[in-house]
Design an enzyme around this catalytic site. Structure first.
Site, PDB file in Angstrom:
ATOM      1  N   GLY A 100       0.796  -1.377  -0.116  1.00  0.00           N
ATOM      2  CA  GLY A 100      -0.112  -0.276  -0.582  1.00  0.00           C
ATOM      3  C   GLY A 100       1.020   1.269  -0.428  1.00  0.00           C
ATOM      4  O   GLY A 100       2.074   0.851   0.078  1.00  0.00           O
ATOM      5  N   CYS A 113       4.955  -6.443   1.937  1.00  0.00           N
ATOM      6  CA  CYS A 113       5.371  -5.001   1.593  1.00  0.00           C
ATOM      7  C   CYS A 113       4.440  -4.236   3.334  1.00  0.00           C
ATOM      8  O   CYS A 113       5.051  -4.424   4.093  1.00  0.00           O
ATOM      9  CB  CYS A 113       5.527  -4.509   0.578  1.00  0.00           C
ATOM     10  SG  CYS A 113       5.877  -2.147   0.147  1.00  0.00           S
ATOM     11  N   TYR A 114       3.492  -3.092   2.271  1.00  0.00           N
ATOM     12  CA  TYR A 114       3.354  -3.010   3.774  1.00  0.00           C
ATOM     13  C   TYR A 114       2.464  -3.978   4.520  1.00  0.00           C
ATOM     14  O   TYR A 114       2.482  -3.779   6.034  1.00  0.00           O
ATOM     15  CB  TYR A 114       1.961  -1.980   3.016  1.00  0.00           C
ATOM     16  CG  TYR A 114       1.510  -1.199   4.077  1.00  0.00           C
ATOM     17  CD1 TYR A 114       1.443   0.501   4.477  1.00  0.00           C
ATOM     18  CD2 TYR A 114      -0.036  -1.677   4.726  1.00  0.00           C
ATOM     19  CE1 TYR A 114       1.346   1.111   5.442  1.00  0.00           C
ATOM     20  CE2 TYR A 114      -1.185  -0.688   5.839  1.00  0.00           C
ATOM     21  CZ  TYR A 114      -0.029   0.062   6.439  1.00  0.00           C
ATOM     22  OH  TYR A 114      -0.739   1.395   6.837  1.00  0.00           O
ATOM     23  N   HIS A 126       7.331  -7.541  -3.366  1.00  0.00           N
ATOM     24  CA  HIS A 126       6.543  -7.975  -4.393  1.00  0.00           C
ATOM     25  C   HIS A 126       6.590  -9.305  -5.375  1.00  0.00           C
ATOM     26  O   HIS A 126       6.797  -8.857  -6.714  1.00  0.00           O
ATOM     27  CB  HIS A 126       6.454  -6.940  -5.547  1.00  0.00           C
ATOM     28  CG  HIS A 126       5.644  -5.604  -4.592  1.00  0.00           C
ATOM     29  ND1 HIS A 126       4.499  -5.240  -3.772  1.00  0.00           N
ATOM     30  CD2 HIS A 126       6.112  -4.592  -4.302  1.00  0.00           C
ATOM     31  CE1 HIS A 126       4.149  -4.437  -3.318  1.00  0.00           C
ATOM     32  NE2 HIS A 126       5.521  -4.113  -3.392  1.00  0.00           N
ATOM     33  N   GLU A 131       4.116 -10.779  -6.586  1.00  0.00           N
ATOM     34  CA  GLU A 131       3.245 -10.961  -7.696  1.00  0.00           C
ATOM     35  C   GLU A 131       3.699 -10.288  -9.127  1.00  0.00           C
ATOM     36  O   GLU A 131       3.485 -10.143 -10.762  1.00  0.00           O
ATOM     37  CB  GLU A 131       2.439 -10.111  -7.483  1.00  0.00           C
ATOM     38  CG  GLU A 131       2.231  -8.389  -7.013  1.00  0.00           C
ATOM     39  CD  GLU A 131       2.489  -7.741  -5.586  1.00  0.00           C
ATOM     40  OE1 GLU A 131       3.210  -9.236  -4.970  1.00  0.00           O
ATOM     41  OE2 GLU A 131       2.397  -7.165  -5.692  1.00  0.00           O
ATOM     42  N   GLY A 175     -23.885 -10.529 -27.878  1.00  0.00           N
ATOM     43  CA  GLY A 175     -23.316 -11.281 -28.577  1.00  0.00           C
ATOM     44  C   GLY A 175     -21.933 -11.192 -27.809  1.00  0.00           C
ATOM     45  O   GLY A 175     -20.769 -11.493 -28.707  1.00  0.00           O
ATOM     46  N   GLY A 176     -21.387  -9.878 -26.877  1.00  0.00           N
ATOM     47  CA  GLY A 176     -20.039 -10.136 -26.226  1.00  0.00           C
ATOM     48  C   GLY A 176     -20.477 -11.509 -25.365  1.00  0.00           C
ATOM     49  O   GLY A 176     -20.723 -11.945 -25.290  1.00  0.00           O
ATOM     50  N   VAL A 177     -18.495 -10.621 -25.429  1.00  0.00           N
ATOM     51  CA  VAL A 177     -17.961 -12.764 -24.476  1.00  0.00           C
ATOM     52  C   VAL A 177     -18.732 -12.550 -22.815  1.00  0.00           C
ATOM     53  O   VAL A 177     -18.931 -13.716 -22.629  1.00  0.00           O
ATOM     54  CB  VAL A 177     -16.313 -11.946 -24.161  1.00  0.00           C
ATOM     55  CG1 VAL A 177     -16.051 -13.513 -23.271  1.00  0.00           C
ATOM     56  CG2 VAL A 177     -15.760 -12.502 -25.585  1.00  0.00           C
ATOM     57  N   ASP A 178     -19.257 -11.576 -22.200  1.00  0.00           N
ATOM     58  CA  ASP A 178     -19.681 -11.960 -20.446  1.00  0.00           C
ATOM     59  C   ASP A 178     -20.964 -12.012 -20.649  1.00  0.00           C
ATOM     60  O   ASP A 178     -21.372 -13.416 -19.818  1.00  0.00           O
ATOM     61  CB  ASP A 178     -19.343 -10.342 -20.354  1.00  0.00           C
ATOM     62  CG  ASP A 178     -18.235 -10.288 -20.174  1.00  0.00           C
ATOM     63  OD1 ASP A 178     -16.932 -10.722 -20.300  1.00  0.00           O
ATOM     64  OD2 ASP A 178     -17.738  -8.345 -19.673  1.00  0.00           O
ATOM     65  N   LYS A 205     -11.198 -11.514 -16.873  1.00  0.00           N
ATOM     66  CA  LYS A 205     -11.818 -11.235 -18.229  1.00  0.00           C
ATOM     67  C   LYS A 205     -11.354 -12.801 -18.654  1.00  0.00           C
ATOM     68  O   LYS A 205     -12.376 -13.356 -19.706  1.00  0.00           O
ATOM     69  CB  LYS A 205     -11.230 -10.459 -18.947  1.00  0.00           C
ATOM     70  CG  LYS A 205     -12.119 -10.365 -20.298  1.00  0.00           C
ATOM     71  CD  LYS A 205     -13.322  -9.986 -20.767  1.00  0.00           C
ATOM     72  CE  LYS A 205     -14.127  -9.112 -21.763  1.00  0.00           C
ATOM     73  NZ  LYS A 205     -15.104  -8.567 -21.641  1.00  0.00           N
TER      74      LYS A 205
END
Ligand code: XMP
Length: 509
Positions: free
Chosen positions: A55, A82-83, A170, A172, A224-227, A365
């Site tokens: 943070g 970290c934080y 970090h 990640e 018609g979108g992916v989601d 996504k």
């Protein structure tokens, strides 16, 4: 979800989402909580471990976010990053120092001793990514220092009896060479099964949906979108004919949009109502040139049309393809609870009064795409570029007319066809044609022409907040331009947009 889980307390680091992603890539389901989350909010039989994120604040500052002490009593392993490391150290009586200057970038750590859980099986010297202003000068009693750098005396520490682990760097970030392995070692300490994958998700989600919906009726706006497509397939698999999808043709969609969606869903025997409202949308848009006015008109008519359909269906639930990033965002950093229930992210107004079903609200996504593939959604649909709700209306600056929509649809279809044929569709994030409100002179055969100019837009982007213009090859651009001018009546000139975002936006309005 009842899947075993890691709780990630977000202290505001730009990397918190990345931690969640990395854990999921390793097969561990992670959920993000606000910095003031209490033990009561995060506990549960499914809780296996806790990560305290980095943070921007200093634990030495008054009012800096703290940790509910009861969280330390939950009995699961904790990893402070970290934080998060400094919080763990301070709460256990360690000494924190303000560093002489902020350390940012790559650093080499030296692993200390051979018994570290986090560094088990890894190189004694490794590259990590640092980004901090404070550091732990002296580890608290009960903790062993497990890594150092020349400037950071406690780059990592562990208390094996309490199963608490902490690192200054970090894991990640990809610059941390063994970041994924360090996180995996933590997950082993948590006794996680590492079985989070699309198949498991689907299995659990089908049960959840059935439990939530009972014998109620669900309506879903299929764009018609992916989601929305993946949400529709999940619901269909869970509750079959209790689901009705409504596809609203706004008249400002891509060429043959409805046909493509029909073909993609044909094998699934889903109940879909195809609502052609093109005339209603285009009628209301006639003569309107202001971008925001156009957006408002489209939004309002969409809601009216969808609402009429939903009330005819007497639905009890509204299903939406809301994703996890929207959920995290709407909860806001500094929020008090587990991702607060958000209201209508990209959605519909309150007056519809339907209960929400959001089967994708825990997913990123790329996880949605994997679930889509596992459910049998065709690849073309799974990898579709996003398309904005106001559709081609925001790609026709100025007034929208049926004629201009048709011209743009034809030009856009050629661009997309050539991108797919050359393999560039998959390596770009969003590509489309724009019909500019500019007439230019040209010459075709022996004839002078005076017609519209078309712009090609192609970008790569991680999150669509920023974007880089895609370096499409010249011969591809040439082919697209030639085909558009030859095949699309009404366009005699094509230009390629080489502006990134910022300063430009992706869309033209
Ligand atoms: P901009 O143009 O702001 O777009 O760089 C970023 C992303 O958002 C999409 N976009 C929209 N999507 N309704 C939508 O559903 C809208 O009004 C809208 N405006 C932009 C755009 O296509 C891009 O992916």
């Amino acid at each position: 979800m009842h899947h075993e889980r890691i709780a990630i307390l977000d202290y505001g680091s730009q990397y918190t989402r990345l931690i969640t992603r990395r854990l999921r890539d390793l097969g561990a389901f992670g959920l993000v909580y606000g910095p003031t989350a209490t033990a009561a909010e995060i506990q549960g039989a499914d809780l296996r471990g806790i990560v305290l994120s980095g943070g921007p604040k200093s634990v030495l500052e008054a009012g800096a976010p703290d940790l509910d002490p009861a969280i330390l009593e939950l009995g699961v392993p904790i990893l402070g990053v970290c934080y998060g490391q400094q919080l763990l150290a301070r709460n256990a009586g360690g000494v924190i120092h303000r560093s002489a200057h902020r350390e940012y970038g790559k650093a080499a750590i030296q692993v200390q001793g051979a018994d570290s859980v986090l560094f088990h099986g890894l190189d004694p010297e490794q590259q990590v990514w640092m980004s901090h202003g404070d550091h732990v000068e002296q580890a608290p009693a009960g903790f062993t220092v497990t890594a150092k750098t020349p400037g950071v005396p406690v780059a990592a520490m562990e208390n094996l009896a309490l199963r608490r682990f902490a690192i200054q760097f970090h894991p990640e970030v990809t610059h941390t060479t063994h970041g994924a392995a360090i996180l995996r070692n933590f997950l082993h300490a948590c006794d996680m099964k590492l079985d989070w994958n699309a198949g498991h998700f689907i299995e659990e989600k089908l049960k959840d949906i059935r439990a939530q919906v009972g014998d109620g009726r669900v309506v879903l706006g299929l764009s018609g979108g992916v989601d929305s497509s993946v949400a529709a397939l999940l619901l269909h698999q869970a509750i079959g004919k209790q689901l009705t999808c409504v596809f609203v043709d706004t008249g400002v969609m891509r060429k043959d949009e409805q046909l493509q969606v029909q073909e993609a869903f044909a094998p699934f025997d889903m109940q879909i109502r195809w609502k052609d409202a093109g005339a209603e949308f285009l009628g209301a848009l006639a003569g309107v040139s202001d971008p925001e006015a156009k957006r408002k008109i489209i939004g309002k008519i969409f809601i009216d049309v969808f609402d009429r359909e939903a009330s005819q269906l007497k639905a009890d639930f509204l299903a939406q393809g809301t994703l996890y990033p929207d959920v995290i965002e709407s909860s806001g950093i500094g929020g008090a609870v587990l991702v607060k229930s958000h209201h209508n992210v990209g959605g519909l107004p309150d007056f519809m009064k339907l209960k929400l079903v959001e089967p994708l609200r825990e997913l990123f996504k790329d996880e949605v795409r994997r679930v889509g593939l596992a459910l049998g959604l065709p690849e073309d649909m799974v990898w579709r570029h996003p398309f904005p709700g106001p559709g081609l209306a925001v790609r026709i600056p100025g007034c929208v007319s049926p004629e201009r929509v048709k011209i743009l649809q034809n030009a856009d279809a050629i661009f997309i066809e050539e991108l797919r044929a050359s393999g560039w569709y998959r390596t770009t994030s969003q590509c489309f044609a724009v019909l500019l409100p500019v007439m230019t002179v040209g010459i075709m055969g022996d004839e002078r022409t005076y017609e519209n100019m078309c712009a090609l837009r192609a970008v790569t982007s991680e999150d669509f907040m920023t974007a880089d213009w895609a370096r499409l090859p010249h011969d591809l651009l040439e082919k697209v331009a030639q085909r558009i001018v030859n095949e699309v009546k009404g366009i005699n000139r094509v230009v390629f947009d080489i502006t990134s975002k910022p300063p430009a936006t992706i869309e033209y309005e």
